[in-house]
Enzyme design. Sequence first.
Site, short mmCIF file in Angstrom:
data_model
loop_
_atom_site.label_atom_id
_atom_site.label_comp_id
_atom_site.label_asym_id
_atom_site.label_seq_id
_atom_site.Cartn_x
_atom_site.Cartn_y
_atom_site.Cartn_z
N GLU A 140 27.24 18.19 5.95
CA GLU A 140 27.18 18.64 7.34
C GLU A 140 27.48 17.43 8.20
O GLU A 140 26.61 16.57 8.39
CB GLU A 140 25.78 19.19 7.67
CG GLU A 140 25.39 20.44 6.93
CD GLU A 140 26.13 21.67 7.43
OE1 GLU A 140 26.79 21.59 8.49
OE2 GLU A 140 26.06 22.70 6.76
N CYS A 189 25.42 17.38 17.16
CA CYS A 189 26.65 17.53 16.38
C CYS A 189 27.50 18.65 16.97
O CYS A 189 28.73 18.58 16.96
CB CYS A 189 26.35 17.80 14.92
SG CYS A 189 25.19 19.14 14.68
#
Length: 487
Positions: free
Chosen positions: A236, A270
């Site tokens: 991720e 993010c």
Amino acid sequence: MDTATAEFTSLNPASGEAVGTFPSEDETAVRRKIQRAREAAAWWDALGHDGRRTRLLTWKRVMTRRRAEIIDLLRRENGKVRADAVIELSVTLTHVDWAARHARRVLGRKRMPTGPLMFNQAASLEYKPYGVVGVIGPWNYPVFTPVGSLAYALAAGNAVVFKPSEFTPACGSWLVDTFAEAVPEHPVLQLATGAGPTGAALCTSGVDKIAFTGSRATGSRILAACAPSLTPVLLELGGKDALVVAEDGDVDAAVEAALWGGCANAGQSCTGIERVYVADAVYERFVARLTGRARQIRAREDFGPITMPAQLEIIRRHIDDALERGGRALVGGPESVSPPYVLGPVVLTDVPEDSAALREETFGPVLVVNRVRDAEDGVRRANDSAYGLGASLFACRGTTALARTLRSGMVSVNDVMAFPGVPSLPFGGVGASGFGRIHGTDGLREFTVPHAVTRRRFQAPLAISTYARGAKDIARLEHIVRLFGSR
Ligand code: NAD
């Protein structure tokens, strides 16, 4: 100093005060934890889905009861304002709850159809845990982000050794402490603290899978470290998320979304919005409204300091580069970077598409707003990025078709960062944003191995997979193939 006993201290990014001191664990310490985890994994797996569900829901209740501790730690160790800390905890709890309640349905043993050739068999499928999973986390959402792996890996029946970021070990330690209160019997979730070398040791010490959340550069190192042992990896990684405003989009709603999406958590998300593409027809209205609203948002009240001091240099470089290359600052500018804060949102426009502020992760409250011809042009520019984590779209007509053309793992339509809060949806990206998924059905399966079983129920009239067959059997099979294949 002996590396096994070396220590490090996490600091409050706003004041520089020490928050906690933790051991820098070396490979020997990490291996010991993995060994203990292996025993705990057998016990945890044997509890079955119902036993784990009860305990994971207890963990959720313990976290809820002890929430004041983590809200305080998120503020002191990460620098979050209270609102950001409460939001982080709230979405975390929904994921623990979802993973606990859905693991049996998604992963439990099911009968499967056998197809025309093997109708004499009973087929079943079960998703079994890997065993011991190593989770390596970042600092920007030090509770929500690792729990996206922890809750799903644990619900699937794995034991976990968790290495939090060296910037937020106290937050990581709170997760492990609260879990131990809910599950005191065995060390099903253990903490390994330290910086990069501790994470590197976790990759090469015999775990059955690594779930990594962090930067693209570290992700690539982890993939290389796991290659020799063929340890599977979930990555991720970062993002450069865009928000596209169509000519028929709700401008006021899009402005609020861009501001919050760009500035929440000081822009250190993010899936934070870093690029905004606005259709020509509404560009002027959008920019006028955005500049007015952005001037009302303030560091310290609406978002906290930049957690990692080195990031301030990157933020400044991106702003300087954009301005040197013909961009214009509509709100703030280089002077907004005032350690440890970016004092308020920085809004830039007319920034060339190949500048650092549009290609690299800025990770600060900086929005680049560029004018585009229309929504399709906005989507085309949004897709022109190495990253592909999330995206946002503001439009009235044709939203489903437009959303489908966005090259990303997730899209919010007429909202921003809505998807991480929907526990049934998978979370993850494409390209430089990584691969594999946390959250939802895919997130549970990510931490399992499919285990397929067939059981012969009776002797099939047509003998195929035996040397006891006759020539007639194969002739009949060919006949069936012809009928079936030409349907
Ligand atoms: P980072 O890559 O610097 O560090 C992440 C973790 O990796 C830390 O725990 C660190 O100690 C560890 N690490 C460093 N070197 C290592 C090595 N060689 N081997 C193993 N582990 C090692 O990232 P960061 O600065 O902590 O986090 C910010 C980044 O994370 C941003 O790029 C952000 O976009 C990304 N992020 C992604 C998601 C997502 O779900 N896609 C969520 C949050 C953050």
